[in-house]
Design a protein around this motif. Structure first.
Motif, mmCIF file in Angstrom:
data_model
loop_
_atom_site.group_PDB
_atom_site.id
_atom_site.type_symbol
_atom_site.label_atom_id
_atom_site.label_comp_id
_atom_site.label_asym_id
_atom_site.label_seq_id
_atom_site.Cartn_x
_atom_site.Cartn_y
_atom_site.Cartn_z
ATOM 1 N N THR A 52 0.809 -1.224 0.000
ATOM 2 C CA THR A 52 0.000 0.000 0.000
ATOM 3 C C THR A 52 0.843 1.274 0.000
ATOM 4 O O THR A 52 0.281 2.374 -0.009
ATOM 5 C CB THR A 52 -0.926 0.015 1.227
ATOM 6 O OG1 THR A 52 -0.135 -0.060 2.420
ATOM 7 C CG2 THR A 52 -1.891 -1.160 1.188
ATOM 8 N N ASN A 78 -5.274 -3.639 7.045
ATOM 9 C CA ASN A 78 -3.969 -3.052 6.721
ATOM 10 C C ASN A 78 -2.989 -3.329 7.854
ATOM 11 O O ASN A 78 -3.336 -3.158 9.027
ATOM 12 C CB ASN A 78 -4.104 -1.537 6.525
ATOM 13 C CG ASN A 78 -4.797 -1.186 5.224
ATOM 14 O OD1 ASN A 78 -4.147 -0.921 4.210
ATOM 15 N ND2 ASN A 78 -6.115 -1.181 5.238
ATOM 16 N N ARG A 130 1.808 4.840 -3.548
ATOM 17 C CA ARG A 130 0.872 4.670 -4.658
ATOM 18 C C ARG A 130 0.957 5.789 -5.685
ATOM 19 O O ARG A 130 0.523 5.629 -6.836
ATOM 20 C CB ARG A 130 -0.557 4.576 -4.110
ATOM 21 C CG ARG A 130 -0.823 3.313 -3.295
ATOM 22 C CD ARG A 130 -2.241 3.289 -2.790
ATOM 23 N NE ARG A 130 -2.537 2.064 -2.076
ATOM 24 C CZ ARG A 130 -3.703 1.804 -1.493
ATOM 25 N NH1 ARG A 130 -4.687 2.709 -1.547
ATOM 26 N NH2 ARG A 130 -3.900 0.662 -0.862
ATOM 27 N N ALA A 186 -1.824 -4.806 2.673
ATOM 28 C CA ALA A 186 -3.255 -4.954 2.966
ATOM 29 C C ALA A 186 -3.717 -6.328 2.506
ATOM 30 O O ALA A 186 -3.309 -6.815 1.438
ATOM 31 C CB ALA A 186 -4.067 -3.869 2.266
#
Length: 235
Positions: free
Chosen positions: A72, A105, A75, A98
């Protein structure tokens, strides 16, 4: 030292202590003592029956199965830069992932429970088993249960497969810590009981001789403290 789910970081609140007679401090009545222990920094980080919760809790049952995970972090970065940053993070001992099937998460750290080491061990981060993947292992406490994540992540796609397993060794360490803290708390409680019983009541704060009037003179106008000193200290 340990790392937990950001979306599932909800611990059960302990019931308020009642006004009944004091019970012997041990693991079997730990729940009744949680509020009192919390006041003195003794709140345990784990639940009483960790293995039972891991086996019966719906969330842990889902996470204990091989599930798709995804990185995660970063990004907003281009794919190549994001991949390189992920690799660097793993070598430094951390990353964020995640579980797609539950939305959980996790902020993972790749260290032994004793804390960071000079270099991340292959036991926790291994780039050599497969050139296209990194094999990961992370140990932590989640929702009061000692677990370890085991899985792998493709270093280009930044997705992979992982599951949670119950960490028996870490659970045993935490159990010993709880027992030691409860034993020390009980000994302190017992010593204070003897102290109060021997003095006939709470101890008054000592007053310097120059604050007292003579034996035949009027009492000093300065107020005297009638509050007992602190009986316990945080750990």
């Amino acid at each position: 030292m340990f790392h937990v789910s950001r979306q599932t970081q909800q611990q059960q609140q302990a019931p308020a202590a009642n006004g009944g007679p004091r019970q012997r401090t041990n693991l079997t009545n730990l729940t009744n003592l949680e509020m009192k222990l919390l006041q003195y920094g003794l709140m345990p980080r784990v639940v009483q029956d960790q293995s039972h919760k891991f086996e019966t809790d719906e969330l842990f049952r889902k996470l204990s199965e091989d599930s798709e995970i995804r990185v995660t972090s970063y990004r907003d970065k281009p794919p190549d830069e994001r991949s390189q940053r992920f690799i660097n993070d793993c070598k430094e001992g951390h990353t964020c992932v995640a579980f797609l099937n539950t939305g959980v998460n996790l902020m993972l750290q790749f260290w032994p429970p004793t804390g960071p080491t000079e270099k991340v061990s292959k036991e926790y981060v291994d780039f050599e088993k497969d050139p296209s993947k990194v094999v990961l292992k992370s140990r932590f406490i989640m929702n009061g249960v000692c677990v370890q994540l085991k899985g792998w992540i493709d270093i280009k796609r930044l997705d992979g497969v992982a599951r949670l397993e119950f960490d028996y060794d870490l659970a045993d360490q935490e159990d010993k810590t709880v027992r030691a803290k409860l034993r020390e708390y009980e000994e302190r409680q017992l010593k204070n009981d003897f102290s109060l019983a021997g003095s006939g009541g709470p101890h008054l704060m000592p007053v310097q001789s120059n604050q007292l009037s003579s034996s035949t003179g009027p009492e000093s106008s300065a107020p005297r403290s009638h509050h007992p000193s602190h009986r316990y200290h945080p750990y």
